[in-house]
Design a protein around this motif. Structure first.
Motif, PDB file in Angstrom:
ATOM      1  N   VAL A   1       2.398   1.577  -3.492  1.00 51.60           N
ATOM      2  CA  VAL A   1       1.405   2.035  -4.465  1.00 51.60           C
ATOM      3  C   VAL A   1       1.072   3.509  -4.236  1.00 51.60           C
ATOM      4  O   VAL A   1       0.921   4.288  -5.187  1.00 51.60           O
ATOM      5  CB  VAL A   1       0.127   1.172  -4.386  1.00 51.60           C
ATOM      6  N   GLY A   2       0.978   3.906  -2.969  1.00 51.96           N
ATOM      7  CA  GLY A   2       0.688   5.303  -2.649  1.00 51.96           C
ATOM      8  C   GLY A   2       1.784   6.232  -3.145  1.00 51.96           C
ATOM      9  O   GLY A   2       1.495   7.281  -3.754  1.00 51.96           O
ATOM     10  N   LEU A   3       3.046   5.856  -2.912  1.00 49.37           N
ATOM     11  CA  LEU A   3       4.161   6.677  -3.388  1.00 49.37           C
ATOM     12  C   LEU A   3       4.184   6.749  -4.914  1.00 49.37           C
ATOM     13  O   LEU A   3       4.426   7.816  -5.493  1.00 49.37           O
ATOM     14  CB  LEU A   3       5.487   6.100  -2.879  1.00 49.37           C
TER      15      LEU A   3
ATOM     16  N   LEU B   1       0.830  -1.212   0.000  1.00 46.42           N
ATOM     17  CA  LEU B   1       0.000   0.000   0.000  1.00 46.42           C
ATOM     18  C   LEU B   1       0.860   1.255   0.000  1.00 46.42           C
ATOM     19  O   LEU B   1       0.576   2.220  -0.709  1.00 46.42           O
ATOM     20  CB  LEU B   1      -0.932  -0.005   1.214  1.00 46.42           C
ATOM     21  N   VAL B   2       1.919   1.237   0.815  1.00 49.74           N
ATOM     22  CA  VAL B   2       2.821   2.383   0.856  1.00 49.74           C
ATOM     23  C   VAL B   2       3.479   2.589  -0.510  1.00 49.74           C
ATOM     24  O   VAL B   2       3.579   3.710  -1.013  1.00 49.74           O
ATOM     25  CB  VAL B   2       3.900   2.190   1.944  1.00 49.74           C
TER      26      VAL B   2
ATOM     27  N   LEU C   1       1.638   6.438  -6.910  1.00 51.85           N
ATOM     28  CA  LEU C   1       0.516   7.258  -7.349  1.00 51.85           C
ATOM     29  C   LEU C   1       0.839   8.743  -7.215  1.00 51.85           C
ATOM     30  O   LEU C   1       0.558   9.540  -8.121  1.00 51.85           O
ATOM     31  CB  LEU C   1      -0.736   6.907  -6.538  1.00 51.85           C
ATOM     32  N   VAL C   2       1.431   9.119  -6.086  1.00 52.83           N
ATOM     33  CA  VAL C   2       1.810  10.516  -5.884  1.00 52.83           C
ATOM     34  C   VAL C   2       2.817  10.953  -6.946  1.00 52.83           C
ATOM     35  O   VAL C   2       2.718  12.044  -7.518  1.00 52.83           O
ATOM     36  CB  VAL C   2       2.391  10.731  -4.466  1.00 52.83           C
ATOM     37  N   TYR C   3       3.790  10.083  -7.210  1.00 56.40           N
ATOM     38  CA  TYR C   3       4.819  10.405  -8.212  1.00 56.40           C
ATOM     39  C   TYR C   3       4.178  10.625  -9.586  1.00 56.40           C
ATOM     40  O   TYR C   3       4.491  11.603 -10.284  1.00 56.40           O
ATOM     41  CB  TYR C   3       5.837   9.276  -8.276  1.00 56.40           C
TER      42      TYR C   3
END
Length: 297
Positions: free
Chosen positions: A169-171, A166-167, A173-175
């Motif tokens: 994927v979150g990073l 999850l972490v 997505l932000v990128y």
């Protein structure tokens, strides 16, 4: 949709100005030295890679500005090499700073993803090991002289793995969101004459007001880049293997010895042509699309 409407002027610009393909192919020529360094010489390969990285950091902003200037003229009519030099020099400092900002962003996200993932995985392994050791202690105490029924070892907890995923994927997505919104900063600098900060703002504003169109544009570039980039990658790999003859004792080394010069030349030519077409199309298509959303926004 602007993404589809921009295809025709992009292709027309290349048809009128094949020099764009030649200029884009020159970028590929600069990458050839690193392709033909044999893997059996890792020190030389590392030295060439570091040198080429430094050269690209310094020269890519100049080439980017000059090429966008040429693509802008090509979409409207005819272009010339003089535009490449003059526009590249004019916007070099702003584009260099912008490139360094994006490079730092890449390093930052890569650093967070790598060390964050390592920390989570090591923490999960420690937790799993601690749980196993506790189970061993209980099991050993339960039976008189009995042997432990479990063994300690490193193994990440599924919940920890899920959290790490999850972490990550979150990073990611932000990128992608950041790069998605600032992808036209160079166009704003070169085509609209803004400074770097205004260029980032201009790009973000245009993307925000044209989300669907920019998404379609990005998908078209992604699909096309994947297909033709794959062809370029295969041709360059075949050329490199043919040039080096492959690893001794490998099937490549046995199959290519008589045809390796021909295969190497053909592979290089295919690589240059494909990269030239990709670069030329990206230049004219991105300019045509940027002009389209700028006029509508």
């Amino acid at each position: 949709m602007a993404a589809l409407q921009s295809l025709r002027p992009a292709v027309g610009g290349i048809a009128r100005n094949p020099i764009l393909v030649v200029v884009a192919a020159l970028f590929a020529v600069a990458q050839l030295p690193s392709l033909f360094v044999p893997p059996s010489r890792p020190v030389l390969s590392f030295a060439v890679s570091i040198t080429m990285f430094g050269v690209f950091v310094l020269l890519l902003p100049f080439a980017q500005g000059g090429f966008l200037g040429m693509a802008d003229e090509a979409v409207a009519g005819r272009t010339r090499l003089g535009t490449f030099v003059s526009v590249g020099k004019e916007h070099y400092v702003s584009l260099l700073l912008g490139y360094l900002v994006l490079l730092a962003l890449n390093f930052a996200f890569g650093f967070l993803a790598f060390f964050g993932g390592m920390a989570v995985l090591l923490g999960g392994a420690y937790t799993s090991t601690g749980s196993a050791e506790a189970g061993n202690t209980v099991s050993t105490g339960a039976g008189a002289g009995g042997a432990a029924t479990g063994t300690g070892g490193f193994g990440a907890d599924p919940a920890v793995l899920a959290a790490a995923a999850l972490v990550g994927v979150g990073l990611l997505l932000v990128y992608f969101l950041v790069t998605f919104f600032v992808q036209f900063y160079a166009h704003a600098v070169v085509l609209d004459g803004t400074d770097l900060v205004a260029g980032f703002r201009r790009s973000a504003g245009l993307v925000r007001h044209n989300l669907l169109g920019v998404f379609g544009y990005t998908v078209l570039l992604l699909v096309g880049g994947t297909v033709f980039g794959g062809i370029a990658a295969v041709s360059s790999t075949v050329a490199a293997l043919a040039f080096g003859g492959g690893t001794p004792g490998s099937p490549v080394a046995e199959l290519l010895p008589t045809l390796s010069p021909v295969i190497a030349v053909v592979g290089v030519l295919v690589y240059l042509v494909v990269v030239g077409l990709i670069g030329a199309f990206y230049g004219t298509y991105s300019v045509a699309f940027y002009r389209s959303i700028s006029e509508s926004g």
